[in-house]
Design an enzyme around this catalytic site. Structure first.
Site, PDB file in Angstrom:
ATOM      1  N   GLU A  96      -4.186 -11.033  10.051  1.00 24.72           N
ATOM      2  CA  GLU A  96      -3.743  -9.986   9.494  1.00 24.72           C
ATOM      3  C   GLU A  96      -5.494  -9.578   8.932  1.00 24.72           C
ATOM      4  OE1 GLU A  96      -3.549  -8.501   6.392  1.00 24.72           O
ATOM      5  OE2 GLU A  96      -1.277  -9.551   6.558  1.00 24.72           O
ATOM      6  N   ASP A 146       4.153  -2.640   7.175  1.00 28.88           N
ATOM      7  CA  ASP A 146       4.276  -1.369   6.082  1.00 28.88           C
ATOM      8  C   ASP A 146       5.387  -0.551   6.479  1.00 28.88           C
ATOM      9  OD1 ASP A 146       3.657   1.318   4.912  1.00 28.88           O
ATOM     10  OD2 ASP A 146       1.346   0.253   3.793  1.00 28.88           O
ATOM     11  N   LYS A 150       6.961   7.938   4.454  1.00 30.35           N
ATOM     12  CA  LYS A 150       6.697   9.208   4.366  1.00 30.35           C
ATOM     13  C   LYS A 150       6.557  10.008   5.918  1.00 30.35           C
ATOM     14  CE  LYS A 150       4.556   9.641   0.235  1.00 30.35           C
ATOM     15  NZ  LYS A 150       3.135  10.439  -0.774  1.00 30.35           N
ATOM     16  N   ASP A 182      13.251  -4.378   4.726  1.00 27.02           N
ATOM     17  CA  ASP A 182      13.653  -4.589   4.242  1.00 27.02           C
ATOM     18  C   ASP A 182      14.102  -2.819   4.521  1.00 27.02           C
ATOM     19  OD1 ASP A 182      10.777  -4.577   3.117  1.00 27.02           O
ATOM     20  OD2 ASP A 182      11.494  -3.813   1.209  1.00 27.02           O
ATOM     21  N   THR A 228      10.202 -15.371   1.458  1.00 25.96           N
ATOM     22  CA  THR A 228       8.715 -14.757   0.128  1.00 25.96           C
ATOM     23  C   THR A 228       8.530 -14.466  -0.912  1.00 25.96           C
ATOM     24  OG1 THR A 228       8.161 -12.863   1.728  1.00 25.96           O
ATOM     25  CG2 THR A 228       7.626 -14.674   2.652  1.00 25.96           C
ATOM     26  N   SER A 229       7.744 -13.989  -1.724  1.00 24.83           N
ATOM     27  CA  SER A 229       8.055 -13.629  -3.109  1.00 24.83           C
ATOM     28  C   SER A 229       7.467 -11.835  -2.491  1.00 24.83           C
ATOM     29  CB  SER A 229       6.844 -13.440  -3.495  1.00 24.83           C
ATOM     30  OG  SER A 229       5.426 -13.469  -2.591  1.00 24.83           O
TER      31      SER A 229
END
Length: 249
Positions: A96, A146, A150, A182, A228-229
């Protein structure tokens, strides 16, 4: 003004660094656990780079030899800490770049009392290129990267033919690459990239095929990936997760 070295631009970054300010709880977790659980790696050019020649000695880092699971983009650490708690027989490495995310992971890790998680704050392609050994990883996870939705930003997407080659280098033969997104269009791109790679085979060929998508190949939702949230919010926004599982051949 100093000129940025040309090679800095050769590969677009798949992330944008956000603010690194920590809350008091996160700062305490960082101060407590980062000296022992965040790996120090040699840098080149930036504080998220990994210099060529870096090394990762799993036995020294974890004090044992065990199956190694690497999560790329661990976010707030929900998935990796949950898995580490449920599977103490595995070693987990979280990759990360976002300092508050790592701090939150360390906070969760401390609260759960797990000892089989380590973190590296670095750009994922460089971790695969320079830090992890060839054929050293049992599972690689890329959950909800991510989407760079675009069109002009598609070149920043993490999952690409070049990244697939890097993943194949570090995964053991038979090792699994688990992916989820997603963003439906990105899911189709992921599948296209992996299907075109001679290094991987789909664990669920044809699964989930429909009249609109006769190719299929979608995995059932893996029970080891907790909700997850982030995924919950995506569902509330009407975006469905797409899972893929590929095996290094």
């Amino acid at each position: 003004m100093n000129e940025v070295p040309q090679k800095f631009h050769r590969q677009p970054y798949s992330f944008v660094r956000r603010g690194d300010r920590l809350t008091a709880r996160r700062q305490n977790a960082w101060d407590t656990y980062s000296p022992t659980h965040v790996l120090e790696v040699p840098r080149e050019l930036t504080d998220t780079s990994v210099a060529a020649g870096a090394s990762f000695d799993q036995e020294r880092v974890y004090g044992r030899r065990a199956p190694l699971v690497v999560e790329i983009g661990s976010g707030l650490g929900e998935a990796v800490v949950s898995a580490a708690s449920q599977h103490p027989e595995n070693d987990y490495l979280a990759v990360e770049v976002y300092t508050p995310g790592i701090a939150d992971l360390l906070l969760k890790m401390g609260q759960a009392g797990v000892e089989n998680v380590r973190c590296v704050q670095a750009n994922a392609p460089e971790v695969l290129d320079h830090l992890l050994p060839e054929d050293g990883v049992d599972e690689l996870w890329v959950f909800f990267p991510d989407p760079w939705h675009k069109k002009r930003h598609h070149k920043r997407r993490l999952v690409s033919p070049d990244f697939a080659a890097k993943a194949a280098r570090v995964l053991k033969p038979g090792g699994l690459w688990r992916l989820a997104t997603d963003w439906e269009e990105y899911a189709l791109v992921m599948r296209e990239v992996l299907e075109a790679s001679a290094d991987f085979e789909n664990v669920f060929p044809g699964a989930g095929a429909t009249e609109a998508d006769p190719e299929g190949g979608w995995s059932p939702r893996w029970e080891g990936r907790i909700l997850t949230s982030f995924e919950r919010k995506a569902g509330e926004a009407g975006r469905r997760a797409h899972d893929l599982t590929y095996r290094r051949v």
